[in-house]
Design a protein around this motif. Structure first.
Motif, PDB file in Angstrom:
ATOM      1  N   VAL A  72       0.762  -1.220  -0.149  1.00 34.43           N
ATOM      2  CA  VAL A  72      -0.440  -0.304   0.036  1.00 34.43           C
ATOM      3  C   VAL A  72       1.105   1.120  -0.136  1.00 34.43           C
ATOM      4  CG1 VAL A  72       0.017   0.494   2.660  1.00 34.43           C
ATOM      5  CG2 VAL A  72      -2.012   1.078   0.918  1.00 34.43           C
ATOM      6  N   TRP A  73       1.948   1.200   0.250  1.00 33.16           N
ATOM      7  CA  TRP A  73       2.606   2.070   0.326  1.00 33.16           C
ATOM      8  C   TRP A  73       4.403   1.952  -1.164  1.00 33.16           C
ATOM      9  CZ3 TRP A  73       3.218   5.580   4.307  1.00 33.16           C
ATOM     10  CH2 TRP A  73       2.127   4.496   5.327  1.00 33.16           C
ATOM     11  N   PHE A  74       3.238   1.369  -1.746  1.00 37.23           N
ATOM     12  CA  PHE A  74       4.262   1.711  -3.023  1.00 37.23           C
ATOM     13  C   PHE A  74       4.617   2.805  -4.202  1.00 37.23           C
ATOM     14  CE2 PHE A  74       4.765   0.812  -7.795  1.00 37.23           C
ATOM     15  CZ  PHE A  74       5.328  -0.619  -7.620  1.00 37.23           C
ATOM     16  N   LEU A  75       3.421   3.408  -3.847  1.00 34.87           N
ATOM     17  CA  LEU A  75       3.133   5.471  -4.506  1.00 34.87           C
ATOM     18  C   LEU A  75       3.867   6.527  -3.266  1.00 34.87           C
ATOM     19  CD1 LEU A  75       0.447   5.145  -6.444  1.00 34.87           C
ATOM     20  CD2 LEU A  75       2.459   4.367  -7.449  1.00 34.87           C
ATOM     21  N   GLY A  76       4.787   5.434  -2.569  1.00 38.34           N
ATOM     22  CA  GLY A  76       4.268   6.557  -1.331  1.00 38.34           C
ATOM     23  C   GLY A  76       3.999   7.409  -0.324  1.00 38.34           C
ATOM     24  N   ALA A  77       4.166   8.103   0.266  1.00 39.35           N
ATOM     25  CA  ALA A  77       3.195   8.898   0.699  1.00 39.35           C
ATOM     26  C   ALA A  77       3.093  10.179   0.886  1.00 39.35           C
ATOM     27  CB  ALA A  77       3.660   8.167   2.513  1.00 39.35           C
ATOM     28  N   ASP A  78       2.367  10.750   1.104  1.00 38.12           N
ATOM     29  CA  ASP A  78       1.625  12.285   1.241  1.00 38.12           C
ATOM     30  C   ASP A  78       2.764  13.242   2.985  1.00 38.12           C
ATOM     31  OD1 ASP A  78       0.143  12.036   4.320  1.00 38.12           O
ATOM     32  OD2 ASP A  78      -1.465  13.100   2.595  1.00 38.12           O
TER      33      ASP A  78
END
Length: 212
Positions: A72-78
């Protein structure tokens, strides 16, 4: 030997469409992608809503393409540590609702006006086409700002803005099709045989719907 024994049975309409779709591999990939998006739009908010809103300052601005924390963290975080992939999945429902609503209403209104503009009198057609020109003369962003300022920001008002900006596209396309169909022989024959104007317009509408 009868003809039915020689000729194979004609495939159903659904079978023909599936064969046409399977012949275009790019279209097959597009359909699969759309199905995945639709599934995410249906189950996404109830599945990952809490994860998409939960803040984790230790993971803020996490880099993308890192599976050490989980997929779920594949696209990073804000900046607040919320996983971007989860937020995208949750937002899919609103995005699809806005897009589907805008396309539906713009196609409905634009096609109706295009049918009238293509078959009605020349003056009526010119008035409708000038209305489309007025809509196209406004930049979409400016029109969105005006409508949202007057009506207030909401999903329904956003659908209205997007539908208004796309009406000329369907209007012009439908009008061009009707202008071509109304010169067909079956329309001329109906007029010669004394069919009322309404019957001719219904025939054109049915013919246009079948072509769609």
């Amino acid at each position: 030997m009868s003809t039915t024994d020689i000729l194979p049975p004609e495939p159903s309409a659904a079978r023909r469409y599936l064969n046409m779709l399977w012949a275009d591999k790019f279209a097959v990939c597009a359909v699969i992608f759309l199905l995945v998006v639709l599934v995410m739009a249906v189950i996404g908010p109830s599945w990952m809503n809490d994860l998409a809103q939960k803040q984790n300052l230790r993971g803020r601005n996490a880099p993308p393409f890192d599976l050490s924390r989980g997929w779920v963290w594949f696209l990073g975080a804000d900046a607040l540590g919320r996983p971007l992939l989860a937020r995208i999945i949750v937002a899919t429902q609103n995005t699809m609702m806005v897009a589907a609503g805008a396309v539906f209403f713009s196609a409905l209104i634009g096609s109706g006006l295009g049918l009238v503009a293509g078959y009605a009198s020349k003056r009526t057609g010119e008035v409708i086409m000038r209305l489309a020109d007025v809509i196209m003369s406004f930049p979409s962003l400016l029109l969105a700002v005006i409508v949202l300022y007057v009506l207030g920001p909401s999903v329904g008002n956003l659908i209205i803005v997007l539908a208004i900006t796309r009406i000329p596209v369907y209007l012009r396309t439908t009008r061009a099709e009707v202008l071509e169909i109304r010169e067909r022989m079956f329309v001329q024959a109906a007029r010669v045989m004394g069919a009322p104007r309404g019957a001719s317009s219904c025939a054109i509408s049915c013919r246009w719907s079948c072509r769609r």
